[in-house]
Design a protein around this motif. Structure first.
Motif, PDB file in Angstrom:
ATOM      1  N   ALA A  48      23.912  32.666  -7.921  1.00 19.21           N
ATOM      2  CA  ALA A  48      24.518  33.389  -6.806  1.00 19.21           C
ATOM      3  C   ALA A  48      24.342  32.637  -5.493  1.00 19.21           C
ATOM      4  O   ALA A  48      25.263  32.600  -4.663  1.00 19.21           O
ATOM      5  N   VAL A  49      23.189  32.029  -5.300  1.00 19.83           N
ATOM      6  CA  VAL A  49      22.956  31.253  -4.081  1.00 19.83           C
ATOM      7  C   VAL A  49      23.889  30.047  -4.039  1.00 19.83           C
ATOM      8  O   VAL A  49      24.518  29.756  -3.006  1.00 19.83           O
ATOM      9  N   LEU A  50      24.009  29.335  -5.148  1.00 22.93           N
ATOM     10  CA  LEU A  50      24.915  28.182  -5.193  1.00 22.93           C
ATOM     11  C   LEU A  50      26.370  28.609  -5.016  1.00 22.93           C
ATOM     12  O   LEU A  50      27.138  27.972  -4.293  1.00 22.93           O
ATOM     13  N   PHE A  51      26.767  29.678  -5.669  1.00 24.50           N
ATOM     14  CA  PHE A  51      28.122  30.189  -5.557  1.00 24.50           C
ATOM     15  C   PHE A  51      28.433  30.594  -4.118  1.00 24.50           C
ATOM     16  O   PHE A  51      29.493  30.264  -3.574  1.00 24.50           O
ATOM     17  N   GLY A  52      27.507  31.275  -3.482  1.00 26.22           N
ATOM     18  CA  GLY A  52      27.702  31.679  -2.089  1.00 26.22           C
ATOM     19  C   GLY A  52      27.774  30.490  -1.148  1.00 26.22           C
ATOM     20  O   GLY A  52      28.585  30.474  -0.214  1.00 26.22           O
ATOM     21  N   ALA A  53      26.932  29.490  -1.384  1.00 21.73           N
ATOM     22  CA  ALA A  53      26.953  28.301  -0.534  1.00 21.73           C
ATOM     23  C   ALA A  53      28.273  27.550  -0.676  1.00 21.73           C
ATOM     24  O   ALA A  53      28.846  27.085   0.319  1.00 21.73           O
ATOM     25  N   VAL A  54      28.783  27.444  -1.890  1.00 20.91           N
ATOM     26  CA  VAL A  54      30.058  26.757  -2.109  1.00 20.91           C
ATOM     27  C   VAL A  54      31.194  27.520  -1.430  1.00 20.91           C
ATOM     28  O   VAL A  54      32.048  26.921  -0.769  1.00 20.91           O
ATOM     29  N   HIS A  55      31.210  28.829  -1.558  1.00 22.28           N
ATOM     30  CA  HIS A  55      32.262  29.619  -0.912  1.00 22.28           C
ATOM     31  C   HIS A  55      32.138  29.589   0.609  1.00 22.28           C
ATOM     32  O   HIS A  55      33.153  29.582   1.307  1.00 22.28           O
ATOM     33  N   LEU A  56      30.935  29.548   1.108  1.00 21.72           N
ATOM     34  CA  LEU A  56      30.744  29.448   2.550  1.00 21.72           C
ATOM     35  C   LEU A  56      31.261  28.110   3.067  1.00 21.72           C
ATOM     36  O   LEU A  56      31.974  28.054   4.070  1.00 21.72           O
ATOM     37  N   LEU A  57      30.929  27.041   2.378  1.00 23.28           N
ATOM     38  CA  LEU A  57      31.387  25.707   2.803  1.00 23.28           C
ATOM     39  C   LEU A  57      32.882  25.533   2.580  1.00 23.28           C
ATOM     40  O   LEU A  57      33.573  24.941   3.396  1.00 23.28           O
TER      41      LEU A  57
END
Length: 67
Positions: A48-57
């Motif tokens: 979830a952290v990686l997914f959120g970071a990718v969507h944020l970027l």
């Protein structure tokens, strides 16, 4: 305290490097029934952290392309 120990065991196993003496000491006092559940929960949190970071970027990159 046992939950923190299981979290530490799971995180070290994800990293892959561990001293044998520490490994044996931790597994002597761990609850093997709860350990897979802790591992799955930690894996979902990391995902979830990686997914959120990718969507944020990716979201900020798509707005910068319009100029």
């Amino acid at each position: 305290m046992q939950l923190l120990s299981m979290i530490r065991i799971v995180l070290w196993s994800f990293f892959g490097i561990r001293k044998r003496s520490s490994h044996e000491a931790d597994f002597a006092k761990v609850n093997f029934i709860a350990l897979p559940f802790v591992a799955v929960i930690i894996a979902v949190v990391i995902w979830a952290v990686l997914f959120g970071a990718v969507h944020l970027l990716a979201g900020s990159a798509s707005t910068a392309q319009g100029f």
